[in-house]
Design an enzyme around this catalytic site. Structure first.
Site, PDB file in Angstrom:
ATOM      1  N   GLY A   1     -28.440 -34.577   7.126  1.00 16.29           N
ATOM      2  CA  GLY A   1     -28.832 -35.486   8.210  1.00 16.29           C
ATOM      3  C   GLY A   1     -27.595 -36.002   8.929  1.00 16.29           C
ATOM      4  O   GLY A   1     -26.621 -36.384   8.294  1.00 16.29           O
TER       5      GLY A   1
ATOM      6  N   ARG B   1     -29.819 -28.069   7.890  1.00 16.92           N
ATOM      7  CA  ARG B   1     -30.232 -28.024   6.487  1.00 16.92           C
ATOM      8  C   ARG B   1     -30.401 -26.535   6.182  1.00 16.92           C
ATOM      9  O   ARG B   1     -31.166 -25.844   6.835  1.00 16.92           O
ATOM     10  CB  ARG B   1     -31.528 -28.801   6.287  1.00 16.92           C
TER      11      ARG B   1
ATOM     12  N   ASP C   1     -25.184 -36.130  -0.540  1.00 17.15           N
ATOM     13  CA  ASP C   1     -25.127 -35.598  -1.900  1.00 17.15           C
ATOM     14  C   ASP C   1     -25.369 -34.090  -1.930  1.00 17.15           C
ATOM     15  O   ASP C   1     -24.692 -33.361  -2.661  1.00 17.15           O
ATOM     16  CB  ASP C   1     -26.137 -36.335  -2.795  1.00 17.15           C
TER      17      ASP C   1
ATOM     18  N   THR D   1     -23.790 -40.134   5.578  1.00 17.71           N
ATOM     19  CA  THR D   1     -25.250 -40.264   5.525  1.00 17.71           C
ATOM     20  C   THR D   1     -25.632 -41.718   5.758  1.00 17.71           C
ATOM     21  O   THR D   1     -24.932 -42.618   5.276  1.00 17.71           O
ATOM     22  CB  THR D   1     -25.827 -39.790   4.167  1.00 17.71           C
TER      23      THR D   1
ATOM     24  N   ASP E   1     -28.025 -43.082   4.449  1.00 15.37           N
ATOM     25  CA  ASP E   1     -28.773 -43.569   3.275  1.00 15.37           C
ATOM     26  C   ASP E   1     -27.945 -44.427   2.322  1.00 15.37           C
ATOM     27  O   ASP E   1     -28.500 -45.186   1.541  1.00 15.37           O
ATOM     28  CB  ASP E   1     -29.332 -42.379   2.481  1.00 15.37           C
TER      29      ASP E   1
ATOM     30  N   ASP F   1     -26.502 -43.447  -0.313  1.00 14.72           N
ATOM     31  CA  ASP F   1     -27.054 -43.123  -1.635  1.00 14.72           C
ATOM     32  C   ASP F   1     -26.092 -42.320  -2.507  1.00 14.72           C
ATOM     33  O   ASP F   1     -26.513 -41.656  -3.456  1.00 14.72           O
ATOM     34  CB  ASP F   1     -28.373 -42.344  -1.461  1.00 14.72           C
TER      35      ASP F   1
ATOM     36  N   ARG G   1     -34.571 -42.301   1.957  1.00 16.91           N
ATOM     37  CA  ARG G   1     -35.120 -41.450   0.875  1.00 16.91           C
ATOM     38  C   ARG G   1     -35.383 -42.279  -0.376  1.00 16.91           C
ATOM     39  O   ARG G   1     -36.163 -43.212  -0.330  1.00 16.91           O
ATOM     40  CB  ARG G   1     -34.140 -40.320   0.540  1.00 16.91           C
TER      41      ARG G   1
HETATM   42  N1  LIG Z   1     -27.215 -27.123  -4.782  1.00 17.00           N
HETATM   43  C1  LIG Z   1     -26.598 -26.838  -3.616  1.00 17.00           C
HETATM   44  N2  LIG Z   1     -25.630 -25.886  -3.596  1.00 17.00           N
HETATM   45  C2  LIG Z   1     -24.995 -25.579  -2.444  1.00 17.00           C
HETATM   46  N3  LIG Z   1     -25.276 -26.150  -1.263  1.00 17.00           N
HETATM   47  C3  LIG Z   1     -26.217 -27.096  -1.208  1.00 17.00           C
HETATM   48  C4  LIG Z   1     -26.936 -27.491  -2.394  1.00 17.00           C
HETATM   49  N4  LIG Z   1     -27.812 -28.477  -2.046  1.00 17.00           N
HETATM   50  C5  LIG Z   1     -27.649 -28.664  -0.724  1.00 17.00           C
HETATM   51  N5  LIG Z   1     -26.706 -27.837  -0.205  1.00 17.00           N
HETATM   52  C6  LIG Z   1     -26.301 -27.704   1.190  1.00 17.00           C
HETATM   53  O1  LIG Z   1     -26.118 -28.990   1.779  1.00 17.00           O
HETATM   54  C7  LIG Z   1     -27.031 -29.123   2.882  1.00 17.00           C
HETATM   55  C8  LIG Z   1     -27.367 -30.554   3.097  1.00 17.00           C
HETATM   56  O2  LIG Z   1     -28.037 -31.079   1.972  1.00 17.00           O
HETATM   57  P1  LIG Z   1     -29.146 -32.217   2.177  1.00 17.00           P
HETATM   58  O3  LIG Z   1     -29.555 -32.649   0.809  1.00 17.00           O
HETATM   59  O4  LIG Z   1     -30.185 -31.720   3.126  1.00 17.00           O
HETATM   60  O5  LIG Z   1     -28.405 -33.360   2.966  1.00 17.00           O
HETATM   61  P2  LIG Z   1     -27.235 -34.343   2.548  1.00 17.00           P
HETATM   62  O6  LIG Z   1     -26.013 -33.543   2.291  1.00 17.00           O
HETATM   63  O7  LIG Z   1     -27.091 -35.197   3.751  1.00 17.00           O
HETATM   64  O8  LIG Z   1     -27.704 -35.080   1.341  1.00 17.00           O
HETATM   65  C9  LIG Z   1     -28.191 -28.216   2.517  1.00 17.00           C
HETATM   66  O9  LIG Z   1     -28.985 -27.888   3.599  1.00 17.00           O
HETATM   67  C10 LIG Z   1     -27.437 -27.022   1.960  1.00 17.00           C
HETATM   68  O10 LIG Z   1     -26.879 -26.246   3.006  1.00 17.00           O
HETATM   69  O1  LIG Z   2     -34.151 -35.423   9.393  1.00 14.66           O
HETATM   70  P1  LIG Z   2     -35.235 -35.096   8.414  1.00 14.66           P
HETATM   71  O2  LIG Z   2     -35.161 -33.692   7.931  1.00 14.66           O
HETATM   72  O3  LIG Z   2     -36.562 -35.514   8.956  1.00 14.66           O
HETATM   73  O4  LIG Z   2     -34.961 -35.962   7.113  1.00 14.66           O
HETATM   74  C1  LIG Z   2     -35.175 -37.331   7.020  1.00 14.66           C
HETATM   75  C2  LIG Z   2     -34.294 -37.842   5.920  1.00 14.66           C
HETATM   76  O5  LIG Z   2     -32.934 -37.731   6.326  1.00 14.66           O
HETATM   77  C3  LIG Z   2     -32.291 -39.003   6.244  1.00 14.66           C
HETATM   78  O6  LIG Z   2     -32.384 -39.615   7.523  1.00 14.66           O
HETATM   79  C4  LIG Z   2     -30.841 -38.820   5.887  1.00 14.66           C
HETATM   80  O7  LIG Z   2     -30.722 -38.136   4.661  1.00 14.66           O
HETATM   81  P2  LIG Z   2     -29.482 -37.183   4.343  1.00 14.66           P
HETATM   82  O8  LIG Z   2     -28.260 -37.872   4.846  1.00 14.66           O
HETATM   83  O9  LIG Z   2     -29.489 -37.005   2.851  1.00 14.66           O
HETATM   84  O10 LIG Z   2     -29.692 -35.888   5.040  1.00 14.66           O
HETATM   85  C5  LIG Z   2     -33.139 -39.784   5.231  1.00 14.66           C
HETATM   86  O11 LIG Z   2     -33.008 -41.179   5.384  1.00 14.66           O
HETATM   87  C6  LIG Z   2     -34.513 -39.300   5.586  1.00 14.66           C
HETATM   88  O12 LIG Z   2     -35.393 -39.428   4.476  1.00 14.66           O
HETATM   89 MG   LIG Z   3     -28.799 -37.013   0.979  1.00  9.30          MG
END
Ligand SMILES: Nc1ncnc2c1ncn2[C@@H]1O[C@H](COP(=O)(O)OP(=O)(O)O)[C@@H](O)[C@H]1O
Ligand SMILES: O=P(O)(O)OC[C@H]1O[C@](O)(COP(=O)(O)O)[C@@H](O)[C@@H]1O
Ligand SMILES: [Mg+2]
Length: 321
Positions: free
Chosen positions: A11, A72, A103, A125, A127, A129, A171
């Site tokens: 995000g 994503r 994360d 992020t 969040d 978190d 989240r």
């Molecule tokens: N277990 C993993 N191993 C490698 N890359 C990952 C893994 N989990 C997530 N990613 C990569 O990081 C991107 C972002 O993760 P996501 O959880 O959607 O958001 P954020 O990093 O903001 O928490 C994913 O779309 C993917 O490309």
């Molecule tokens: O943009 P999407 O795919 O609708 O996801 C919404 C989620 O992304 C966030 O805005 C940010 O989360 P991440 O930074 O982990 O991607 C959360 O607060 C929310 O639950």
């Molecule tokens: Mg996240």
């Protein structure tokens, strides 16, 4: 190390551009070349790389979103896809990468480090978190945006003696809800990490109206339930004129606040210096206002600890007995 890459993933969050700017300017100052990797790990695997000059980042510190775009891309969890990404980097002579994301993105950063490409994670992020950091890039702007929105909601709530239930993002993390709730003078704050009592919140709201208050605000973290679901629960305990409101993605946009610009800049600068010192597999965070680093691997075994004193303060102020 001659050339580094930078990407934004997951995000988007206000301040990501400020971090990219700081990375670019610091790296160029040290004689490195910088490549922006567009669309997160999807662009990494596709080889969507653009050279970044200082001129490219000269008018970016104030912009919300991410000019490198985000994605994503769950496929990056697969080892063969990670290897393709590492190959693309080697093909382009890129020795190290800075990943700005949450994360999930840190998993990708660690995978690249294990494949021989030193990578540093910056917490991007809204969040808040991420373990071992009290702050993530974008958290302050999102809190401010949500607070501003609730200030507007309060105007109409007051005019009609209404209660508004407002969903904020986050989240599974209640930090945004706690901070926004406290800053908005909420009568109730509902987060995933703590039990909540709808009856108690209903009593607080009734007491407020009885004392002459002309509105009510309850902030509910999206990870607990929808604002509409909470409204339905609330109506079991009182005949409120209640409306549900979901702030949603508006919280992710907008020009970053001073705090987000300054911290993103400090973190971007710090990350380049870590790479220059040969470090990789580290996540940058902030504790007691100071920058820190932790092994990314350690973050996966830890849980983010929110500042629950915010909730305690609100509970004490809204307690009736
Ligand atoms: N277990 C993993 N191993 C490698 N890359 C990952 C893994 N989990 C997530 N990613 C990569 O990081 C991107 C972002 O993760 P996501 O959880 O959607 O958001 P954020 O990093 O903001 O928490 C994913 O779309 C993917 O490309
Ligand atoms: O943009 P999407 O795919 O609708 O996801 C919404 C989620 O992304 C966030 O805005 C940010 O989360 P991440 O930074 O982990 O991607 C959360 O607060 C929310 O639950
Ligand atoms: Mg996240």
């Amino acid at each position: 190390m001659k050339r580094i890459g930078i990407l934004t993933s997951g995000g988007d969050a206000p301040g990501m551009n400020a971090a990219v700017r700081a990375v670019t300017k610091t790296a160029i100052h040290h004689g490195l070349e910088v490549f922006g990797i567009r669309y997160g790990f999807a662009g990494l695997v596709a080889g969507d790389f653009i050279p970044l000059t200082t001129a490219d980042v000269d008018h970016k510190i104030n912009l919300g979103g991410t000019f490198l775009y985000s994605a994503r891309f769950p496929e990056f969890a697969q080892e063969e896809v990670q290897k393709k990404g590492a190959e693309q980097l080697r093909k382009h002579g890129i020795d190290a990468v800075i990943v700005i994301g949450g994360d999930g993105s840190y998993h990708g950063a660690l995978a690249l480090t294990r494949l021989g490409i030193n990578s540093i994670g910056l917490p991007g992020t809204i969040d808040n978190d991420i373990p071992y950091t009290e702050y993530t890039i974008g958290y302050d702007t999102a809190s401010t945006t949500a607070m501003d929105a609730i200030d507007k909601i309060r105007d109409t709530a007051s005019s009609h003696h209404r209660v508004f239930i407002v969903n904020v993002m986050g989240r599974g993390c209640g930090d945004l809800a706690m901070r926004v709730g406290l800053a908005s003078g909420a009568d109730g704050i509902v987060i995933p990490e703590r039990p909540y009592d709808v009856k108690k919140i209903a009593e607080t709201l009734k007491h407020g109206f009885a004392e002459g208050k002309d509105h009510g605000i309850v902030v509910v973290a999206e990870g607990v339930m929808t604002a509409e679901e909470f409204r339905e629960e609330l109506l079991k305990y009182g005949d409120f004129d209640a409306r549900a409101n979901v702030l949603a993605h508006m919280q992710r946009g907008g020009s970053p606040t001073v705090e987000d610009r300054v911290n993103a800049t400090k973190m971007g600068n710090y990350a380049v210096n870590l790479l220059l010192n040969g470090k990789g597999g580290l996540a940058v965070g902030m504790e007691h206002g100071e920058l820190n680093t932790h092994d990314i691997l350690d973050l996966f075994e830890a849980k983010h600890q929110g500042d629950f004193t915010l909730l305690d303060v609100n509970d004490e102020m809204t307690k009736l007995d």
